[in-house]
Motif scaffolding. Sequence first.
Motif, PDB file in Angstrom:
ATOM      1  N   SER A   1       0.830  -1.203   0.000  1.00 49.37           N
ATOM      2  CA  SER A   1       0.000   0.000   0.000  1.00 49.37           C
ATOM      3  C   SER A   1       0.860   1.247   0.000  1.00 49.37           C
ATOM      4  N   GLY A   2       2.053   1.110   0.600  1.00 52.47           N
ATOM      5  CA  GLY A   2       3.010   2.202   0.565  1.00 52.47           C
ATOM      6  C   GLY A   2       4.137   1.864  -0.385  1.00 52.47           C
ATOM      7  N   SER A   3       5.310   2.309  -0.066  1.00 52.82           N
ATOM      8  CA  SER A   3       6.479   2.046  -0.898  1.00 52.82           C
ATOM      9  C   SER A   3       7.503   1.234  -0.129  1.00 52.82           C
ATOM     10  N   PHE A   4       8.192   0.353  -0.850  1.00 53.23           N
ATOM     11  CA  PHE A   4       9.295  -0.386  -0.250  1.00 53.23           C
ATOM     12  C   PHE A   4      10.534   0.487  -0.310  1.00 53.23           C
ATOM     13  N   SER A   5      11.056   0.833   0.842  1.00 55.19           N
ATOM     14  CA  SER A   5      12.313   1.565   0.836  1.00 55.19           C
ATOM     15  C   SER A   5      13.446   0.577   0.637  1.00 55.19           C
ATOM     16  N   GLU A   6      14.620   1.079   0.371  1.00 53.76           N
ATOM     17  CA  GLU A   6      15.765   0.195   0.135  1.00 53.76           C
ATOM     18  C   GLU A   6      16.092  -0.634   1.366  1.00 53.76           C
ATOM     19  N   ASN A   7      15.712  -0.208   2.532  1.00 52.26           N
ATOM     20  CA  ASN A   7      16.056  -0.917   3.761  1.00 52.26           C
ATOM     21  C   ASN A   7      15.063  -2.017   4.119  1.00 52.26           C
ATOM     22  N   TYR A   8      14.087  -2.255   3.253  1.00 50.79           N
ATOM     23  CA  TYR A   8      13.160  -3.363   3.477  1.00 50.79           C
ATOM     24  C   TYR A   8      13.715  -4.638   2.829  1.00 50.79           C
ATOM     25  N   VAL A   9      13.442  -5.746   3.459  1.00 52.33           N
ATOM     26  CA  VAL A   9      13.634  -7.045   2.830  1.00 52.33           C
ATOM     27  C   VAL A   9      12.243  -7.576   2.522  1.00 52.33           C
ATOM     28  N   ILE A  10      12.091  -8.196   1.364  1.00 51.67           N
ATOM     29  CA  ILE A  10      10.783  -8.668   0.922  1.00 51.67           C
ATOM     30  C   ILE A  10      10.917 -10.139   0.562  1.00 51.67           C
ATOM     31  N   GLY A  11       9.951 -10.924   0.964  1.00 56.16           N
ATOM     32  CA  GLY A  11      10.078 -12.350   0.692  1.00 56.16           C
ATOM     33  C   GLY A  11       8.765 -13.050   0.448  1.00 56.16           C
ATOM     34  N   TRP A  12       8.872 -14.261  -0.010  1.00 57.18           N
ATOM     35  CA  TRP A  12       7.740 -15.153  -0.208  1.00 57.18           C
ATOM     36  C   TRP A  12       7.881 -16.358   0.719  1.00 57.18           C
ATOM     37  N   PHE A  13       6.778 -16.720   1.343  1.00 62.13           N
ATOM     38  CA  PHE A  13       6.691 -17.898   2.187  1.00 62.13           C
ATOM     39  C   PHE A  13       5.516 -18.728   1.691  1.00 62.13           C
ATOM     40  N   ARG A  14       5.481 -19.987   2.076  1.00 60.44           N
ATOM     41  CA  ARG A  14       4.345 -20.820   1.730  1.00 60.44           C
ATOM     42  C   ARG A  14       4.044 -21.776   2.865  1.00 60.44           C
ATOM     43  N   GLN A  15       2.782 -22.202   2.906  1.00 63.99           N
ATOM     44  CA  GLN A  15       2.361 -23.179   3.898  1.00 63.99           C
ATOM     45  C   GLN A  15       1.483 -24.215   3.215  1.00 63.99           C
ATOM     46  N   ALA A  16       1.959 -25.443   3.226  1.00 59.20           N
ATOM     47  CA  ALA A  16       1.197 -26.552   2.669  1.00 59.20           C
ATOM     48  C   ALA A  16       0.290 -27.120   3.760  1.00 59.20           C
ATOM     49  N   PRO A  17      -0.790 -27.787   3.377  1.00 57.72           N
ATOM     50  CA  PRO A  17      -1.699 -28.373   4.372  1.00 57.72           C
ATOM     51  C   PRO A  17      -0.961 -29.311   5.320  1.00 57.72           C
ATOM     52  N   GLY A  18      -1.119 -29.090   6.605  1.00 61.11           N
ATOM     53  CA  GLY A  18      -0.522 -29.950   7.607  1.00 61.11           C
ATOM     54  C   GLY A  18       0.965 -29.736   7.830  1.00 61.11           C
ATOM     55  N   LYS A  19       1.527 -28.711   7.196  1.00 59.25           N
ATOM     56  CA  LYS A  19       2.962 -28.454   7.336  1.00 59.25           C
ATOM     57  C   LYS A  19       3.208 -27.047   7.873  1.00 59.25           C
TER      58      LYS A  19
END
Length: 122
Positions: A25-43
């Motif tokens: 909604s805002g802006s990512f500054s250079e000091n942000y780290v951005i990532g992807w996570f996932r969750q499988a059923p039962g894990k």
Amino acid sequence: EVHLVESGGGLVPAGGSLRLSCAPSGSFSENYVIGWFRQAPGKEREGVSCIMPSDGSTWSAVSVKGRFTISTDNAKNTMYLQMNSLKPEDTGVYYCAADYMNTCPGEGYAVWGQGTQVTVSS
């Protein structure tokens, strides 16, 4: 305060591709780290990939390396996860997350999206 919105999930056959998007909604500054996570059923939730906009460095889990690519489009202020050669074990809810001055890979990211479902059929 930054809010994150994911999109791009869906149902694909094994071997197919999807591209997930994460827009703040805002802006990512250079000091942000951005990532992807996932969750499988039962894990437990696991880290998939992350990027440091400050220097462009990235990290990907061994299970997705060579198949998934994380990137950012500064003009669109959006982060992407290009997922190719999808496998049934990639099925799960995918979340983008961000944090200020955290590490890549890291834990305890402060800001999370609502998640998007990815289902890979065999």
